[in-house]
Write a protein that holds these residues in place. Sequence first.
Motif, PDB file in Angstrom:
ATOM      1  N   THR A   1       0.848  -1.061   0.022  1.00 27.73           N
ATOM      2  CA  THR A   1      -0.011  -0.154   0.061  1.00 27.73           C
ATOM      3  C   THR A   1       0.719   1.421  -0.031  1.00 27.73           C
ATOM      4  OG1 THR A   1      -1.751  -1.280   1.136  1.00 27.73           O
ATOM      5  CG2 THR A   1      -1.734   1.256   1.281  1.00 27.73           C
ATOM      6  N   LEU A   2       2.088   1.083   0.864  1.00 26.37           N
ATOM      7  CA  LEU A   2       2.831   2.527   1.009  1.00 26.37           C
ATOM      8  C   LEU A   2       3.608   2.444  -0.394  1.00 26.37           C
ATOM      9  CD1 LEU A   2       4.111   1.935   4.444  1.00 26.37           C
ATOM     10  CD2 LEU A   2       2.681   3.712   3.711  1.00 26.37           C
ATOM     11  N   PHE A   3       3.972   1.596  -1.044  1.00 23.84           N
ATOM     12  CA  PHE A   3       4.679   1.639  -2.311  1.00 23.84           C
ATOM     13  C   PHE A   3       3.967   2.254  -3.430  1.00 23.84           C
ATOM     14  CE2 PHE A   3       6.427   0.068  -6.198  1.00 23.84           C
ATOM     15  CZ  PHE A   3       7.700   0.963  -6.235  1.00 23.84           C
ATOM     16  N   GLU A   4       2.588   1.774  -3.370  1.00 23.71           N
ATOM     17  CA  GLU A   4       1.722   2.413  -4.341  1.00 23.71           C
ATOM     18  C   GLU A   4       1.476   3.980  -4.238  1.00 23.71           C
ATOM     19  OE1 GLU A   4      -2.555   3.147  -4.048  1.00 23.71           O
ATOM     20  OE2 GLU A   4      -2.608   1.047  -4.702  1.00 23.71           O
ATOM     21  N   LEU A   5       1.276   4.320  -3.035  1.00 25.23           N
ATOM     22  CA  LEU A   5       1.079   5.873  -2.502  1.00 25.23           C
ATOM     23  C   LEU A   5       2.689   6.504  -3.221  1.00 25.23           C
ATOM     24  CD1 LEU A   5      -0.653   5.558   0.853  1.00 25.23           C
ATOM     25  CD2 LEU A   5      -1.782   6.119  -1.414  1.00 25.23           C
ATOM     26  N   PHE A   6       3.554   5.740  -2.470  1.00 30.28           N
ATOM     27  CA  PHE A   6       5.053   6.523  -3.176  1.00 30.28           C
ATOM     28  C   PHE A   6       5.151   6.489  -4.704  1.00 30.28           C
ATOM     29  CE2 PHE A   6       9.360   5.475  -3.966  1.00 30.28           C
ATOM     30  CZ  PHE A   6      10.024   6.736  -3.816  1.00 30.28           C
ATOM     31  N   PHE A   7       4.889   5.464  -5.264  1.00 29.74           N
ATOM     32  CA  PHE A   7       5.105   5.612  -6.754  1.00 29.74           C
ATOM     33  C   PHE A   7       4.221   6.548  -7.562  1.00 29.74           C
ATOM     34  CE2 PHE A   7       5.528   4.414 -11.063  1.00 29.74           C
ATOM     35  CZ  PHE A   7       6.452   3.713 -11.271  1.00 29.74           C
ATOM     36  N   LEU A   8       2.873   6.553  -7.074  1.00 32.40           N
ATOM     37  CA  LEU A   8       1.939   7.770  -7.552  1.00 32.40           C
ATOM     38  C   LEU A   8       2.559   8.925  -7.375  1.00 32.40           C
ATOM     39  CD1 LEU A   8      -1.465   6.008  -6.870  1.00 32.40           C
ATOM     40  CD2 LEU A   8      -0.414   6.299  -9.001  1.00 32.40           C
ATOM     41  N   ALA A   9       2.982   9.313  -5.880  1.00 35.33           N
ATOM     42  CA  ALA A   9       3.535  10.560  -5.663  1.00 35.33           C
ATOM     43  C   ALA A   9       4.899  10.992  -6.526  1.00 35.33           C
ATOM     44  CB  ALA A   9       4.073  10.469  -4.265  1.00 35.33           C
ATOM     45  N   LYS A  10       5.632   9.854  -6.928  1.00 30.97           N
ATOM     46  CA  LYS A  10       6.710  10.277  -7.926  1.00 30.97           C
ATOM     47  C   LYS A  10       6.404  10.740  -9.097  1.00 30.97           C
ATOM     48  CE  LYS A  10       8.838   6.434  -7.851  1.00 30.97           C
ATOM     49  NZ  LYS A  10       9.967   5.368  -8.354  1.00 30.97           N
ATOM     50  N   MET A  11       5.330   9.944  -9.689  1.00 37.30           N
ATOM     51  CA  MET A  11       4.746  10.535 -11.042  1.00 37.30           C
ATOM     52  C   MET A  11       4.175  12.002 -10.785  1.00 37.30           C
ATOM     53  SD  MET A  11       5.541   7.670 -12.812  1.00 37.30           S
ATOM     54  CE  MET A  11       6.979   7.743 -11.685  1.00 37.30           C
ATOM     55  N   ARG A  12       3.680  12.356  -9.918  1.00 31.47           N
ATOM     56  CA  ARG A  12       3.060  13.603  -9.604  1.00 31.47           C
ATOM     57  C   ARG A  12       4.268  14.664  -9.609  1.00 31.47           C
ATOM     58  NH1 ARG A  12      -0.188  11.200  -5.623  1.00 31.47           N
ATOM     59  NH2 ARG A  12      -2.339  10.811  -6.264  1.00 31.47           N
ATOM     60  N   TRP A  13       5.413  14.213  -8.873  1.00 37.31           N
ATOM     61  CA  TRP A  13       6.490  15.104  -8.819  1.00 37.31           C
ATOM     62  C   TRP A  13       7.104  15.135  -9.806  1.00 37.31           C
ATOM     63  CZ3 TRP A  13       8.242  11.690  -3.888  1.00 37.31           C
ATOM     64  CH2 TRP A  13       7.580  12.172  -2.989  1.00 37.31           C
ATOM     65  N   GLY A  14       7.054  14.149 -10.856  1.00 34.91           N
ATOM     66  CA  GLY A  14       7.907  14.330 -11.978  1.00 34.91           C
ATOM     67  C   GLY A  14       9.250  13.572 -11.828  1.00 34.91           C
ATOM     68  N   MET A  15       9.508  12.700 -11.165  1.00 28.28           N
ATOM     69  CA  MET A  15      10.708  11.974 -10.702  1.00 28.28           C
ATOM     70  C   MET A  15      10.619  10.781 -10.884  1.00 28.28           C
ATOM     71  SD  MET A  15      11.400  13.915  -6.957  1.00 28.28           S
ATOM     72  CE  MET A  15      13.115  13.269  -6.918  1.00 28.28           C
ATOM     73  N   ALA A  16      11.605  10.189 -11.513  1.00 29.49           N
ATOM     74  CA  ALA A  16      11.876   8.661 -12.070  1.00 29.49           C
ATOM     75  C   ALA A  16      12.262   7.866 -10.381  1.00 29.49           C
ATOM     76  CB  ALA A  16      12.718   8.302 -12.846  1.00 29.49           C
ATOM     77  N   VAL A  17      13.541   8.084 -10.171  1.00 32.84           N
ATOM     78  CA  VAL A  17      13.974   7.403  -8.759  1.00 32.84           C
ATOM     79  C   VAL A  17      14.729   8.439  -7.914  1.00 32.84           C
ATOM     80  CG1 VAL A  17      15.686   5.595  -8.161  1.00 32.84           C
ATOM     81  CG2 VAL A  17      14.396   5.262 -10.316  1.00 32.84           C
ATOM     82  N   PRO A  18      14.021   9.147  -7.021  1.00 37.37           N
ATOM     83  CA  PRO A  18      14.393   9.802  -6.179  1.00 37.37           C
ATOM     84  C   PRO A  18      15.781   9.338  -5.407  1.00 37.37           C
ATOM     85  CG  PRO A  18      12.093   9.938  -5.909  1.00 37.37           C
ATOM     86  CD  PRO A  18      12.648   8.685  -6.755  1.00 37.37           C
ATOM     87  N   PHE A  19      16.744  10.516  -4.995  1.00 40.59           N
ATOM     88  CA  PHE A  19      18.044   9.896  -4.560  1.00 40.59           C
ATOM     89  C   PHE A  19      17.697   8.967  -3.241  1.00 40.59           C
ATOM     90  CE2 PHE A  19      16.692  13.893  -2.151  1.00 40.59           C
ATOM     91  CZ  PHE A  19      17.045  13.694  -0.655  1.00 40.59           C
ATOM     92  N   PHE A  20      16.902   9.545  -2.314  1.00 38.77           N
ATOM     93  CA  PHE A  20      16.264   8.537  -1.159  1.00 38.77           C
ATOM     94  C   PHE A  20      15.784   7.265  -1.484  1.00 38.77           C
ATOM     95  CE2 PHE A  20      12.862  11.518  -2.149  1.00 38.77           C
ATOM     96  CZ  PHE A  20      11.652  10.947  -2.309  1.00 38.77           C
ATOM     97  N   GLU A  21      15.023   7.098  -2.631  1.00 40.33           N
ATOM     98  CA  GLU A  21      14.698   5.643  -3.228  1.00 40.33           C
ATOM     99  C   GLU A  21      15.935   4.831  -3.406  1.00 40.33           C
ATOM    100  OE1 GLU A  21      12.086   3.221  -6.279  1.00 40.33           O
ATOM    101  OE2 GLU A  21      12.348   5.317  -6.625  1.00 40.33           O
ATOM    102  N   SER A  22      17.061   5.570  -3.869  1.00 43.10           N
ATOM    103  CA  SER A  22      18.484   4.986  -4.436  1.00 43.10           C
ATOM    104  C   SER A  22      18.917   4.379  -3.018  1.00 43.10           C
ATOM    105  CB  SER A  22      19.309   5.763  -5.141  1.00 43.10           C
ATOM    106  OG  SER A  22      18.518   6.100  -6.521  1.00 43.10           O
TER     107      SER A  22
END
Length: 436
Positions: A386-407
Amino acid sequence: MSHIVIIGAGIGGLPTAYELRHLLPKSHQITLISESESFTFIPSLPWVALGLKSLKQIQLNIPKLIQNKGIEWVLGKVTGLDPQAQQINVGNTMIKYDYLIIATGASLNFSNVSGLGPINGYTQSVCNPHHALLALMAWNQFLLSPGSLVVGAVPGTSCFGPAYEFALLADFQLRRLKLRSKVPITLITPEPYAGHLGIGGMANSRELVKKCLQEREIEIVENAAISRISPNTIFLEDNRQFPFQYSMLLPPFNGPDFVRSYPGLADDKGFLPVLPTYQHPQFESIYAVGVVVKINPPESTSIPVGVPKTGQMTEAMGMAVAHNIAVKLGEIKPVSMTPTLAAICMADFGDKGIIFLADPVLPESATGNRRKSVAYSGRWVSWCKTLFELFFLAKMRWGMAVPFFESWGLRALGLKLIKPINVSEKVETQEFTLKV
Protein backbone atom coordinates in the motif's frame (compact mmCIF):
# COMPACT_ATOMS: atom_id res chain seq x y z
CA MET A 1 18.82 18.94 -31.25
CA SER A 2 17.59 15.34 -31.10
CA HIS A 3 14.05 14.01 -30.91
CA ILE A 4 13.47 11.13 -28.49
CA VAL A 5 10.08 9.42 -28.80
CA ILE A 6 8.71 7.12 -26.09
CA ILE A 7 5.82 4.80 -26.93
CA GLY A 8 3.88 3.93 -23.79
CA ALA A 9 3.23 6.01 -20.67
CA GLY A 10 3.01 3.31 -18.02
CA ILE A 11 5.44 2.14 -15.35
CA GLY A 12 8.16 1.97 -18.02
CA GLY A 13 7.47 4.91 -20.29
CA LEU A 14 6.56 7.74 -17.92
CA PRO A 15 9.52 7.37 -15.50
CA THR A 16 11.86 7.03 -18.50
CA ALA A 17 10.54 10.31 -19.91
CA TYR A 18 11.14 11.98 -16.55
CA GLU A 19 14.69 10.62 -16.34
CA LEU A 20 15.49 11.77 -19.88
CA ARG A 21 14.19 15.25 -19.12
CA HIS A 22 16.36 15.30 -16.00
CA LEU A 23 19.49 14.26 -17.93
CA LEU A 24 19.04 16.23 -21.15
CA PRO A 25 19.00 19.98 -21.78
CA LYS A 26 15.83 21.57 -23.13
CA SER A 27 17.31 21.69 -26.64
CA HIS A 28 16.46 17.99 -26.99
CA GLN A 29 12.80 17.21 -27.68
CA ILE A 30 11.05 14.42 -25.76
CA THR A 31 7.67 13.13 -26.97
CA LEU A 32 5.51 10.71 -25.01
CA ILE A 33 2.86 8.68 -26.88
CA SER A 34 0.05 6.68 -25.28
CA GLU A 35 -3.36 5.30 -26.19
CA SER A 36 -4.77 6.50 -22.86
CA GLU A 37 -4.67 9.80 -20.99
CA SER A 38 -4.45 7.89 -17.70
CA PHE A 39 -1.40 6.51 -15.97
CA THR A 40 -2.46 3.38 -14.08
CA PHE A 41 -0.53 1.67 -11.30
CA ILE A 42 -1.06 -1.80 -12.78
CA PRO A 43 0.04 -3.84 -9.69
CA SER A 44 -3.04 -2.60 -7.81
CA LEU A 45 -5.61 -3.87 -10.34
CA PRO A 46 -6.42 -7.05 -8.33
CA TRP A 47 -7.66 -4.73 -5.57
CA VAL A 48 -9.86 -2.91 -8.08
CA ALA A 49 -11.29 -6.16 -9.46
CA LEU A 50 -12.36 -7.27 -5.97
CA GLY A 51 -13.80 -3.94 -4.89
CA LEU A 52 -11.03 -3.18 -2.40
CA LYS A 53 -10.00 0.01 -4.17
CA SER A 54 -11.47 2.24 -6.88
CA LEU A 55 -9.74 2.66 -10.24
CA LYS A 56 -9.68 6.40 -9.64
CA GLN A 57 -7.41 5.87 -6.63
CA ILE A 58 -4.64 4.34 -8.74
CA GLN A 59 -4.82 6.54 -11.83
CA LEU A 60 -3.33 9.92 -12.73
CA ASN A 61 -3.98 12.23 -15.69
CA ILE A 62 -0.89 12.16 -17.91
CA PRO A 63 -1.35 15.54 -19.68
CA LYS A 64 -1.59 17.24 -16.27
CA LEU A 65 1.44 15.33 -14.96
CA ILE A 66 3.75 16.41 -17.77
CA GLN A 67 2.39 19.92 -18.18
CA ASN A 68 5.27 22.41 -17.88
CA LYS A 69 7.80 19.58 -17.58
CA GLY A 70 9.24 19.94 -21.08
CA ILE A 71 7.68 16.72 -22.39
CA GLU A 72 5.39 16.76 -25.41
CA TRP A 73 2.28 14.61 -25.39
CA VAL A 74 0.58 12.66 -28.18
CA LEU A 75 -2.62 10.71 -27.56
CA GLY A 76 -3.10 7.88 -30.04
CA LYS A 77 -2.24 4.37 -31.14
CA VAL A 78 0.98 3.62 -33.00
CA THR A 79 -0.04 1.83 -36.21
CA GLY A 80 3.28 1.59 -38.01
CA LEU A 81 7.04 1.65 -37.50
CA ASP A 82 9.78 2.05 -40.11
CA PRO A 83 13.16 1.54 -38.39
CA GLN A 84 15.07 2.32 -41.60
CA ALA A 85 13.42 5.71 -42.05
CA GLN A 86 13.27 6.22 -38.25
CA GLN A 87 9.61 7.15 -38.25
CA ILE A 88 6.35 5.95 -36.72
CA ASN A 89 2.71 6.46 -37.60
CA VAL A 90 0.12 7.48 -35.03
CA GLY A 91 -3.16 7.30 -36.89
CA ASN A 92 -2.66 9.53 -39.95
CA THR A 93 0.27 11.40 -38.39
CA MET A 94 3.88 10.54 -39.17
CA ILE A 95 6.46 11.28 -36.47
CA LYS A 96 10.22 11.24 -37.11
CA TYR A 97 12.60 10.28 -34.34
CA ASP A 98 16.32 10.18 -33.63
CA TYR A 99 15.84 7.68 -30.80
CA LEU A 100 12.80 5.52 -30.14
CA ILE A 101 11.99 3.86 -26.80
CA ILE A 102 9.36 1.12 -26.97
CA ALA A 103 7.72 0.76 -23.53
CA THR A 104 4.21 -0.30 -24.50
CA GLY A 105 3.65 -2.91 -21.81
CA ALA A 106 1.80 -6.10 -22.59
CA SER A 107 -0.43 -7.01 -25.48
CA LEU A 108 -2.73 -9.72 -24.12
CA ASN A 109 -2.97 -12.97 -26.10
CA PHE A 110 -6.44 -14.30 -25.26
CA SER A 111 -6.64 -16.18 -28.57
CA ASN A 112 -4.13 -18.70 -27.23
CA VAL A 113 -6.90 -20.67 -25.47
CA SER A 114 -10.49 -20.98 -26.70
CA GLY A 115 -12.91 -19.30 -24.30
CA LEU A 116 -10.24 -17.24 -22.54
CA GLY A 117 -10.82 -13.61 -21.63
CA PRO A 118 -13.63 -11.21 -20.74
CA ILE A 119 -14.44 -9.97 -24.25
CA ASN A 120 -14.79 -13.09 -26.41
CA GLY A 121 -14.54 -15.67 -23.64
CA TYR A 122 -15.85 -16.62 -20.22
CA THR A 123 -13.06 -15.65 -17.82
CA GLN A 124 -11.93 -12.41 -16.20
CA SER A 125 -8.57 -10.62 -16.27
CA VAL A 126 -6.76 -8.05 -14.14
CA CYS A 127 -4.15 -7.09 -16.74
CA ASN A 128 -5.51 -3.68 -17.71
CA PRO A 129 -7.95 -1.11 -16.23
CA HIS A 130 -10.88 -1.98 -18.50
CA HIS A 131 -10.62 -5.67 -17.70
CA ALA A 132 -10.34 -4.94 -13.97
CA LEU A 133 -13.64 -3.03 -14.10
CA LEU A 134 -15.29 -5.89 -16.02
CA ALA A 135 -13.92 -8.30 -13.41
CA LEU A 136 -15.43 -6.16 -10.64
CA MET A 137 -18.86 -6.15 -12.32
CA ALA A 138 -18.71 -9.93 -12.66
CA TRP A 139 -17.51 -10.27 -9.05
CA ASN A 140 -20.45 -8.27 -7.71
CA GLN A 141 -22.83 -10.53 -9.66
CA PHE A 142 -20.99 -13.59 -8.38
CA LEU A 143 -21.49 -12.50 -4.77
CA LEU A 144 -25.26 -12.57 -5.29
CA SER A 145 -25.09 -16.25 -6.24
CA PRO A 146 -21.70 -17.64 -5.18
CA GLY A 147 -20.26 -20.95 -6.32
CA SER A 148 -16.95 -22.41 -7.50
CA LEU A 149 -14.10 -19.95 -8.04
CA VAL A 150 -11.16 -20.88 -10.29
CA VAL A 151 -8.08 -18.66 -10.51
CA GLY A 152 -4.84 -19.20 -12.37
CA ALA A 153 -2.96 -18.91 -15.64
CA VAL A 154 -2.76 -20.59 -19.03
CA PRO A 155 0.38 -21.97 -20.74
CA GLY A 156 2.83 -19.28 -21.77
CA THR A 157 1.91 -16.88 -18.97
CA SER A 158 4.86 -14.95 -17.56
CA CYS A 159 3.43 -12.96 -14.63
CA PHE A 160 2.01 -15.22 -11.92
CA GLY A 161 1.89 -12.91 -8.91
CA PRO A 162 -1.58 -11.49 -9.72
CA ALA A 163 -3.06 -15.02 -9.81
CA TYR A 164 -1.88 -15.83 -6.28
CA GLU A 165 -2.88 -12.38 -5.14
CA PHE A 166 -6.37 -12.64 -6.62
CA ALA A 167 -7.03 -16.12 -5.18
CA LEU A 168 -5.95 -15.17 -1.68
CA LEU A 169 -7.59 -11.72 -1.73
CA ALA A 170 -10.82 -13.37 -2.89
CA ASP A 171 -10.58 -15.76 0.05
CA PHE A 172 -10.03 -12.78 2.37
CA GLN A 173 -13.03 -10.92 0.98
CA LEU A 174 -15.31 -13.96 1.07
CA ARG A 175 -14.44 -14.62 4.72
CA ARG A 176 -15.24 -11.01 5.58
CA LEU A 177 -18.60 -11.38 3.84
CA LYS A 178 -19.19 -14.78 5.51
CA LEU A 179 -19.52 -16.45 2.10
CA ARG A 180 -16.35 -18.54 2.08
CA SER A 181 -18.14 -21.78 2.97
CA LYS A 182 -20.16 -21.45 -0.24
CA VAL A 183 -17.14 -20.93 -2.49
CA PRO A 184 -14.59 -23.69 -3.14
CA ILE A 185 -11.46 -22.05 -4.58
CA THR A 186 -9.05 -23.74 -7.00
CA LEU A 187 -5.79 -22.35 -8.31
CA ILE A 188 -4.56 -23.81 -11.64
CA THR A 189 -1.05 -22.97 -12.82
CA PRO A 190 1.25 -24.13 -15.65
CA GLU A 191 4.24 -23.65 -13.33
CA PRO A 192 6.07 -26.87 -12.40
CA TYR A 193 5.08 -26.02 -8.83
CA ALA A 194 3.25 -23.20 -7.08
CA GLY A 195 5.73 -20.44 -6.33
CA HIS A 196 7.97 -21.14 -9.32
CA LEU A 197 6.99 -17.72 -10.72
CA GLY A 198 8.50 -18.40 -14.14
CA ILE A 199 12.06 -18.24 -12.82
CA GLY A 200 12.50 -21.18 -10.42
CA GLY A 201 14.91 -21.52 -7.51
CA MET A 202 13.37 -18.58 -5.64
CA ALA A 203 14.62 -19.34 -2.11
CA ASN A 204 11.70 -20.65 -0.05
CA SER A 205 8.94 -19.27 -2.30
CA ARG A 206 7.65 -22.78 -3.05
CA GLU A 207 7.09 -23.53 0.63
CA LEU A 208 5.66 -20.09 1.48
CA VAL A 209 3.18 -19.98 -1.40
CA LYS A 210 2.00 -23.54 -0.84
CA LYS A 211 1.59 -22.91 2.89
CA CYS A 212 -0.49 -19.76 2.28
CA LEU A 213 -2.78 -21.57 -0.18
CA GLN A 214 -3.21 -24.62 2.04
CA GLU A 215 -3.94 -22.49 5.12
CA ARG A 216 -6.76 -20.83 3.19
CA GLU A 217 -8.05 -24.21 1.92
CA ILE A 218 -7.36 -23.38 -1.71
CA GLU A 219 -6.89 -26.42 -3.94
CA ILE A 220 -3.63 -26.29 -5.93
CA VAL A 221 -3.39 -27.76 -9.43
CA GLU A 222 0.25 -27.51 -10.56
CA ASN A 223 1.96 -28.24 -13.88
CA ALA A 224 -1.44 -27.99 -15.58
CA ALA A 225 -2.20 -26.94 -19.14
CA ILE A 226 -5.61 -25.36 -19.71
CA SER A 227 -6.73 -26.37 -23.21
CA ARG A 228 -10.15 -24.75 -23.56
CA ILE A 229 -12.91 -23.05 -21.59
CA SER A 230 -16.67 -23.35 -21.91
CA PRO A 231 -19.17 -20.95 -20.25
CA ASN A 232 -18.87 -22.78 -16.93
CA THR A 233 -16.07 -25.37 -17.21
CA ILE A 234 -12.29 -25.28 -17.57
CA PHE A 235 -10.77 -28.22 -19.44
CA LEU A 236 -7.16 -29.37 -19.03
CA GLU A 237 -5.09 -31.22 -21.62
CA ASP A 238 -5.10 -34.31 -19.40
CA ASN A 239 -8.94 -34.33 -19.57
CA ARG A 240 -9.54 -33.05 -16.04
CA GLN A 241 -12.44 -30.61 -15.78
CA PHE A 242 -13.12 -27.81 -13.29
CA PRO A 243 -16.57 -26.20 -13.13
CA PHE A 244 -16.73 -22.53 -12.15
CA GLN A 245 -19.14 -19.73 -11.41
CA TYR A 246 -16.35 -17.16 -11.60
CA SER A 247 -12.86 -17.47 -13.06
CA MET A 248 -9.90 -15.11 -13.35
CA LEU A 249 -7.18 -16.53 -15.61
CA LEU A 250 -4.02 -14.71 -16.69
CA PRO A 251 -3.17 -14.81 -20.42
CA PRO A 252 0.23 -14.92 -22.13
CA PHE A 253 1.75 -11.61 -23.19
CA ASN A 254 2.80 -10.50 -26.67
CA GLY A 255 4.60 -7.48 -28.02
CA PRO A 256 2.59 -4.79 -29.86
CA ASP A 257 1.26 -5.31 -33.38
CA PHE A 258 3.37 -2.53 -34.92
CA VAL A 259 6.52 -4.34 -33.74
CA ARG A 260 5.42 -7.76 -34.99
CA SER A 261 4.45 -6.34 -38.38
CA TYR A 262 8.03 -5.33 -39.28
CA PRO A 263 9.96 -8.44 -40.47
CA GLY A 264 12.96 -9.38 -38.38
CA LEU A 265 12.47 -6.71 -35.73
CA ALA A 266 11.17 -9.05 -33.02
CA ASP A 267 10.50 -12.73 -32.38
CA ASP A 268 7.19 -14.34 -33.33
CA LYS A 269 5.59 -13.08 -30.11
CA GLY A 270 6.70 -9.51 -30.67
CA PHE A 271 9.44 -9.43 -28.03
CA LEU A 272 12.52 -7.37 -28.90
CA PRO A 273 16.09 -8.70 -28.56
CA VAL A 274 18.37 -6.16 -26.91
CA LEU A 275 22.04 -5.52 -26.24
CA PRO A 276 23.12 -4.87 -22.62
CA THR A 277 22.51 -1.17 -23.41
CA TYR A 278 18.90 -2.21 -24.22
CA GLN A 279 19.37 -1.12 -27.83
CA HIS A 280 18.11 -3.32 -30.61
CA PRO A 281 21.04 -5.29 -32.13
CA GLN A 282 20.19 -4.26 -35.72
CA PHE A 283 18.65 -0.82 -35.20
CA GLU A 284 20.77 1.31 -32.87
CA SER A 285 18.16 4.06 -32.67
CA ILE A 286 15.60 1.70 -31.04
CA TYR A 287 15.56 0.85 -27.34
CA ALA A 288 13.16 -1.39 -25.41
CA VAL A 289 11.86 -1.23 -21.85
CA GLY A 290 9.67 -3.62 -19.85
CA VAL A 291 7.43 -6.41 -21.11
CA VAL A 292 8.49 -5.99 -24.75
CA VAL A 293 12.08 -7.04 -23.93
CA LYS A 294 12.95 -10.60 -24.94
CA ILE A 295 14.26 -12.62 -21.98
CA ASN A 296 14.63 -16.36 -22.30
CA PRO A 297 13.50 -18.59 -19.40
CA PRO A 298 16.32 -19.92 -17.22
CA GLU A 299 15.13 -23.50 -17.60
CA SER A 300 12.84 -25.56 -19.77
CA THR A 301 9.54 -26.65 -18.24
CA SER A 302 7.12 -29.33 -19.38
CA ILE A 303 4.48 -26.64 -19.90
CA PRO A 304 5.71 -23.30 -21.31
CA VAL A 305 6.03 -20.36 -18.92
CA GLY A 306 7.59 -16.96 -19.47
CA VAL A 307 9.91 -14.78 -17.43
CA PRO A 308 8.21 -11.97 -15.46
CA LYS A 309 9.31 -8.37 -15.95
CA THR A 310 8.42 -6.72 -12.66
CA GLY A 311 7.87 -3.02 -12.11
CA GLN A 312 11.31 -2.64 -10.56
CA MET A 313 12.96 -4.41 -13.50
CA THR A 314 11.04 -2.16 -15.89
CA GLU A 315 12.09 0.98 -14.03
CA ALA A 316 15.71 -0.18 -14.08
CA MET A 317 15.56 -0.78 -17.84
CA GLY A 318 14.16 2.73 -18.30
CA MET A 319 16.88 4.31 -16.16
CA ALA A 320 19.58 2.49 -18.13
CA VAL A 321 18.06 3.50 -21.47
CA ALA A 322 17.74 7.16 -20.46
CA HIS A 323 21.36 7.16 -19.27
CA ASN A 324 22.65 5.50 -22.44
CA ILE A 325 20.82 7.91 -24.74
CA ALA A 326 22.29 10.82 -22.76
CA VAL A 327 25.73 9.23 -23.27
CA LYS A 328 25.06 8.92 -27.03
CA LEU A 329 24.15 12.61 -27.15
CA GLY A 330 27.31 13.57 -25.28
CA GLU A 331 25.44 15.11 -22.36
CA ILE A 332 26.95 12.95 -19.59
CA LYS A 333 30.15 10.97 -19.01
CA PRO A 334 30.60 8.20 -21.62
CA VAL A 335 29.93 5.20 -19.37
CA SER A 336 27.13 2.97 -20.64
CA MET A 337 24.85 1.31 -18.10
CA THR A 338 22.77 -1.84 -17.94
CA PRO A 339 19.94 -2.80 -15.56
CA THR A 340 20.89 -5.23 -12.81
CA LEU A 341 17.50 -6.98 -13.27
CA ALA A 342 17.04 -7.24 -9.53
CA ALA A 343 13.35 -7.85 -8.83
CA ILE A 344 11.19 -7.11 -5.82
CA CYS A 345 7.59 -8.33 -5.99
CA MET A 346 4.99 -7.72 -3.26
CA ALA A 347 1.79 -9.78 -3.22
CA ASP A 348 -1.00 -8.71 -0.86
CA PHE A 349 -3.38 -11.35 0.50
CA GLY A 350 -5.58 -9.09 2.62
CA ASP A 351 -4.40 -9.80 6.13
CA LYS A 352 -0.86 -10.82 5.11
CA GLY A 353 1.32 -11.09 2.04
CA ILE A 354 4.57 -12.36 0.55
CA ILE A 355 7.52 -10.31 -0.68
CA PHE A 356 9.87 -11.94 -3.19
CA LEU A 357 13.37 -10.60 -3.85
CA ALA A 358 15.59 -12.00 -6.62
CA ASP A 359 18.89 -10.35 -7.54
CA PRO A 360 19.13 -10.85 -10.47
CA VAL A 361 15.80 -12.28 -11.58
CA LEU A 362 17.64 -15.02 -13.48
CA PRO A 363 20.64 -16.91 -12.10
CA GLU A 364 24.05 -15.65 -13.25
CA SER A 365 25.33 -17.79 -16.08
CA ALA A 366 28.83 -18.04 -14.58
CA THR A 367 27.73 -19.46 -11.23
CA GLY A 368 24.19 -20.71 -11.82
CA ASN A 369 23.16 -18.79 -8.69
CA ARG A 370 21.64 -15.46 -7.76
CA ARG A 371 23.46 -12.94 -5.59
CA LYS A 372 20.38 -12.72 -3.40
CA SER A 373 17.16 -14.72 -3.26
CA VAL A 374 14.67 -14.41 -0.40
CA ALA A 375 10.95 -14.59 0.27
CA TYR A 376 9.21 -13.38 3.43
CA SER A 377 5.61 -13.50 4.59
CA GLY A 378 3.72 -11.33 7.06
CA ARG A 379 1.05 -8.72 7.59
CA TRP A 380 3.69 -6.02 7.09
CA VAL A 381 3.93 -6.96 3.40
CA SER A 382 0.35 -5.75 2.85
CA TRP A 383 1.24 -2.42 4.44
CA CYS A 384 4.42 -2.17 2.34
CA LYS A 385 2.52 -2.70 -0.91
CA THR A 386 0.00 0.00 0.00
CA LEU A 387 2.79 2.42 0.92
CA PHE A 388 4.71 1.65 -2.26
CA GLU A 389 1.65 2.35 -4.40
CA LEU A 390 1.24 5.74 -2.70
CA PHE A 391 4.95 6.46 -3.09
CA PHE A 392 5.02 5.54 -6.78
CA LEU A 393 2.00 7.69 -7.59
CA ALA A 394 3.62 10.55 -5.66
CA LYS A 395 6.80 10.16 -7.76
CA MET A 396 4.76 10.45 -10.93
CA ARG A 397 3.13 13.63 -9.61
CA TRP A 398 6.52 15.06 -8.68
CA GLY A 399 7.95 14.27 -12.11
CA MET A 400 10.72 12.10 -10.69
CA ALA A 401 11.87 8.66 -11.80
CA VAL A 402 14.05 7.42 -8.94
CA PRO A 403 14.58 10.02 -6.19
CA PHE A 404 17.92 9.94 -4.37
CA PHE A 405 16.32 8.64 -1.18
CA GLU A 406 14.83 5.68 -3.08
CA SER A 407 18.30 4.82 -4.37
CA TRP A 408 19.60 5.01 -0.80
CA GLY A 409 16.86 2.69 0.36
CA LEU A 410 17.71 0.15 -2.34
CA ARG A 411 21.40 0.35 -1.47
CA ALA A 412 20.50 -0.35 2.16
CA LEU A 413 18.94 -3.61 0.90
CA GLY A 414 22.09 -4.35 -1.08
CA LEU A 415 20.41 -3.57 -4.42
CA LYS A 416 21.11 -1.31 -7.38
CA LEU A 417 18.92 -0.58 -10.39
CA ILE A 418 21.71 -0.11 -12.93
CA LYS A 419 25.45 -0.69 -13.20
CA PRO A 420 28.26 0.01 -15.69
CA ILE A 421 28.66 -2.35 -18.65
CA ASN A 422 31.89 -4.31 -18.98
CA VAL A 423 33.63 -4.07 -22.36
CA SER A 424 33.16 -7.81 -23.00
CA GLU A 425 29.41 -7.49 -22.59
CA LYS A 426 28.80 -4.78 -25.18
CA VAL A 427 28.46 -7.16 -28.11
CA GLU A 428 26.16 -9.69 -26.48
CA THR A 429 22.41 -9.61 -26.91
CA GLN A 430 19.86 -10.19 -24.17
CA GLU A 431 18.35 -12.91 -26.31
CA PHE A 432 21.34 -15.17 -25.73
CA THR A 433 22.67 -14.13 -22.33
CA LEU A 434 21.80 -12.27 -19.18
CA LYS A 435 25.38 -12.16 -17.95
CA VAL A 436 25.67 -8.51 -16.98
